[in-house]
Scaffold this active site. Structure first.
Site, short mmCIF file in Angstrom:
data_model
loop_
_atom_site.label_atom_id
_atom_site.label_comp_id
_atom_site.label_asym_id
_atom_site.label_seq_id
_atom_site.Cartn_x
_atom_site.Cartn_y
_atom_site.Cartn_z
N LYS A 1 1.18 -1.05 0.20
CA LYS A 1 -0.08 0.03 0.20
C LYS A 1 1.18 1.22 -0.09
O LYS A 1 0.17 2.15 -0.12
CB LYS A 1 -1.27 0.14 1.34
CG LYS A 1 -2.51 -1.14 1.17
CD LYS A 1 -3.60 -0.94 0.14
CE LYS A 1 -3.76 -1.78 0.23
NZ LYS A 1 -5.67 -1.45 -0.64
N LYS A 2 2.26 1.13 0.23
CA LYS A 2 2.58 1.96 -0.01
C LYS A 2 3.71 2.54 -0.83
O LYS A 2 4.54 3.25 -0.76
CB LYS A 2 4.27 2.11 1.11
CG LYS A 2 3.39 2.62 2.73
CD LYS A 2 4.74 1.98 4.09
CE LYS A 2 4.24 2.30 5.39
NZ LYS A 2 2.94 1.40 6.04
N MET A 3 3.03 1.48 -2.18
CA MET A 3 4.16 1.82 -3.20
C MET A 3 3.28 3.05 -3.97
O MET A 3 1.77 2.63 -4.88
CB MET A 3 3.42 0.87 -3.44
CG MET A 3 5.01 -0.19 -3.90
SD MET A 3 4.87 -1.91 -4.57
CE MET A 3 6.48 -3.26 -3.67
#
Length: 686
Positions: A249-251
């Site tokens: 999700k941090k991509m």
């Protein structure tokens, strides 16, 4: 199972390239159904032939009879599936799982009094006019007295999990009230609350009471009895998914660009690094890039024995820092409590065996049990257990990506809040909220205090809860004979350092608006992504204004064409000005006879104690900034009030036992009221 799904995907992709998507789409569905059938059937019966799986997985093999390589690969994967089945039922030492059970039960027994709100039940459920935000509208809170007993049952369940007494019943006593309270109030949703509920379900189906428990002390048949390996595998899977999906999700350009977490570099936990790094460097490389790399990879390093010690060190440091940086309750400590599950299954016994003799007598039995590679048969409910495990794994893999189905819960960000594992990716700031109640009969406009019917402002950022709030207000107004009304909500928010802008269309009467969990919400205003490039410049402008004086303030605002914002400059604010950054606006002063058109780079002074209106007259969104000398902005004032309240509370509630004492008093009052009719007394809120 995962390898089989990968093979299915590769197989379908090859035939898509070879024969076209129209043919493969139908056959891929059949292939997926048969591959799932094989996976579960092979778990029931590991001798199920892999060659039959080949036939089922490739019903369209007539297209290409010379495909021997995929057939060989699938046969090998069938052998791997057999080994995975045996590994799932391999017997393991129960001591490691017991440690997870004890720590989790203890942390939940503490969490219930704090983040779950046991000590504040009278304020959460004691008000008859309070609005609630359940996931399903038919779920209603019980009366305050019975809600206290529900919390008591949940707390007793957590204690039962910790000591391992009537373990299955204790798990149910915790799970049922926990999920009921969670579903009852969406304003309390977050990723870690969801994680606690999942871990409690996994413990329910496990044999975590076979070691260091009252059940094992009472029943010799289960004492120190080995447990099937799937007890460990499911917990490992869930924790691995927590880290891995958080990394995935941090991509996101917001996170990788360094916009999500601001002003963390000044925190004392980074003091050792300030010797050779600037605060900006710490925020970007340590917080954003370092957090991304750790979340994405730490699960893999925990699974590999050679890298596990280093992974445990970094993960422990990460969670201890989070415990100081953020107010997230027991979440860092629950993560710390689950890290040892990746270690050898008998590590607690090895530690106990190394203790001095006198101390060892006070600790649980350290006798190692002989585990065998022979799998357990699983009993008569083995098929049911395998089915539940498969459903659980698939659900957890798919649910965080369900935003394409549950579109009504999407706002400026995709996905249902609370179980998407997008932790800390989105930072929100609310400037102000205006709730307008219009009497349709007289046309009179009334402005409602947004704190009257709710306990917090988390509802303002989600369309589903704004919709529920409007209908709740309608019901409350009917009690005072206001029946023919229209309700409008105007929410100004900023996402990851952007301009403050409208989230809800202020022209829509929410009582007549439509909302569906499966369709996009039509009355949501879009995020002005075309202005995102301004963020770097906004940071520079903010620093410039703050350098004027310690009392200088700035607020950045953007609005849509044709819409207006009414604002008021309070007494005590001086040098209030507005400067247009892009687009064109019209400024009109209350009781004034003249309006002013302001273009980019134009400025105007704003008189105090007077209302003014700013209307966007350009054909594109306009953005502008307020600068002034005086008290903080609304959002900063709110944060100051909350921080002040926390300080006052910390001085008043000097003992950590205060919430426990409050909870006990509430339970006592509830029982006395139910049995003897003694009136209830509401405690002071925090």
């Amino acid at each position: 199972m995962f390898l089989l799904i990968v093979v299915f995907a590769l197989n379908s992709a090859f035939h898509a390239w070879r024969h076209g998507w129209l043919v493969v789409n139908k056959l891929s569905i059949i292939s997926l159904l048969f591959s799932v059938f094989y996976t579960f059937f092979s778990l029931y019966n590991p001798k199920f032939p892999s060659s039959l799986f080949l036939l089922l997985l490739r019903p369209h093999k007539a297209f290409d009879k010379k495909m021997t390589a995929p057939r060989t690969i699938i046969n090998k994967l069938g052998m791997i599936s057999d080994k995975c089945h045996q590994a799932a039922w391999q017997l393991k030492d129960p001591s490691n799982l017991a440690v997870t059970r004890i720590l989790f039960g203890f942390l939940m027994a503490v969490d219930i009094h704090f983040e779950r709100g046991f000590a504040e039940v009278d304020h959460r459920f004691g008000g008859f006019t309070q609005c609630h935000f359940p996931l399903f509208d038919f779920v209603k809170p019980l009366t305050f007295q019975w809600m206290c007993l529900v919390y008591l049952l949940m707390w007793l369940g957590a204690c039962g999990i910790m000591v391992g007494y009537n373990f299955k019943l204790s798990c149910l006593s915790f799970i049922i009230p926990y999920w009921y309270i969670l579903i009852l109030d969406k304003t309390s949703w977050n990723n870690h609350s969801y994680l606690y509920g999942l871990l409690s379900i996994l413990l329910l189906f496990s044999s975590a009471n076979h070691y260091c428990s009252i059940d094992a002390w009472i029943n010799p048949d289960i004492r120190n009895k080995p447990v099937p390996n799937w007890n460990y595998l499911l917990v490992k899977f869930q924790i691995f998914l927590l880290y891995f999906y958080a990394g995935v999700k941090k991509m996101d350009p917001e996170w990788l660009g360094g916009y999500s977490m601001k002003n963390l570099g000044s925190h004392w936990v980074f003091t050792p690094f300030k010797i050779f790094l600037t605060e900006e460097t710490i925020e970007y490389y340590m917080v954003h890039i370092g957090g991304f790399v750790l979340d994405l990879t730490v699960g893999v390093w925990l699974l590999w024995p050679k890298s596990r010690p280093l992974a445990l060190f970094f993960a422990t440091s990460f969670h201890m820092m989070n415990a100081q940086l953020f107010t997230i309750g027991m979440f860092p400590y629950v993560c710390l409590a689950t890290l040892p599950v990746f270690c050898d299954d008998d590590w607690p016994k090895r530690w106990i065996a190394k203790c001095p003799g006198l101390l060892r007598r006070c600790l649980p039995d350290a006798t190692k049990i002989a585990t065998t590679t022979t799998r357990e048969n699983g009993g008569k409910y083995s098929a049911f257990k395998i089915t539940l495990m498969g459903l659980y794994v698939v659900t957890q893999l798919v649910l965080p990506w369900s935003h394409s189905v549950t579109q009504g819960y999407n706002n400026w960000t995709n996905g249902l809040y609370g179980y998407s594992w997008d932790m800390m990716v989105h930072a929100w700031e609310t400037m102000h909220v205006v709730v307008t109640v219009k009497d349709k009969t007289t046309g009179r406009l009334n402005y409602l205090d947004t704190e009257v019917f709710v306990r917090n402002d988390k509802w303002v950022g989600h369309a589903d809860m704004v919709y529920q709030y409007a209908h709740c207000v309608k019901d409350r107004l009917e009690a005072v004979n206001m029946t023919d009304v229209a309700i409008y909500v105007d929410v100004w928010r900023s996402l990851n350092g952007r301009f403050q802008q409208r989230l809800i269309d202020p022209r829509v009467n929410l009582l007549e608006a439509e909302w569906s969990p499966f369709r996009p919400t039509p009355w949501l205003m879009p995020l002005l992504t075309e202005l995102s490039a301004w963020r770097q410049k906004l940071t520079q402008l903010e620093r410039t204004v703050f350098n004027w004086s310690d009392s200088s303030r700035v607020a950045f605002v953007a609005d849509f064409p044709g819409l207006s914002m009414d604002n008021y400059v309070p007494e005590g604010v001086t040098n209030a000005t507005i400067q247009v950054l892009e687009g064109q606006v019209e400024l009109s002063i209350e009781n004034g006879t003249q309006s002013y058109l302001l273009n980019a780079n134009d400025t105007a002074s704003l008189p105090s104690r007077v209302m003014h209106k700013i209307t966007t007259t350009s054909t594109v969104p306009a953005c502008y900034m307020y600068t002034f000398i005086g008290p903080a902005t609304a959002s900063e004032s709110g944060n100051a009030r909350r921080n002040s309240a926390k300080k006052e509370t910390s001085h008043r509630d000097v003992s950590l036992m205060t919430p426990f004492a409050k909870s006990l008093a509430l339970v006592g009052q509830s029982i006395l009221n139910l049995v003897f009719g003694i009136p209830l007394v509401m405690h002071n809120s925090k």
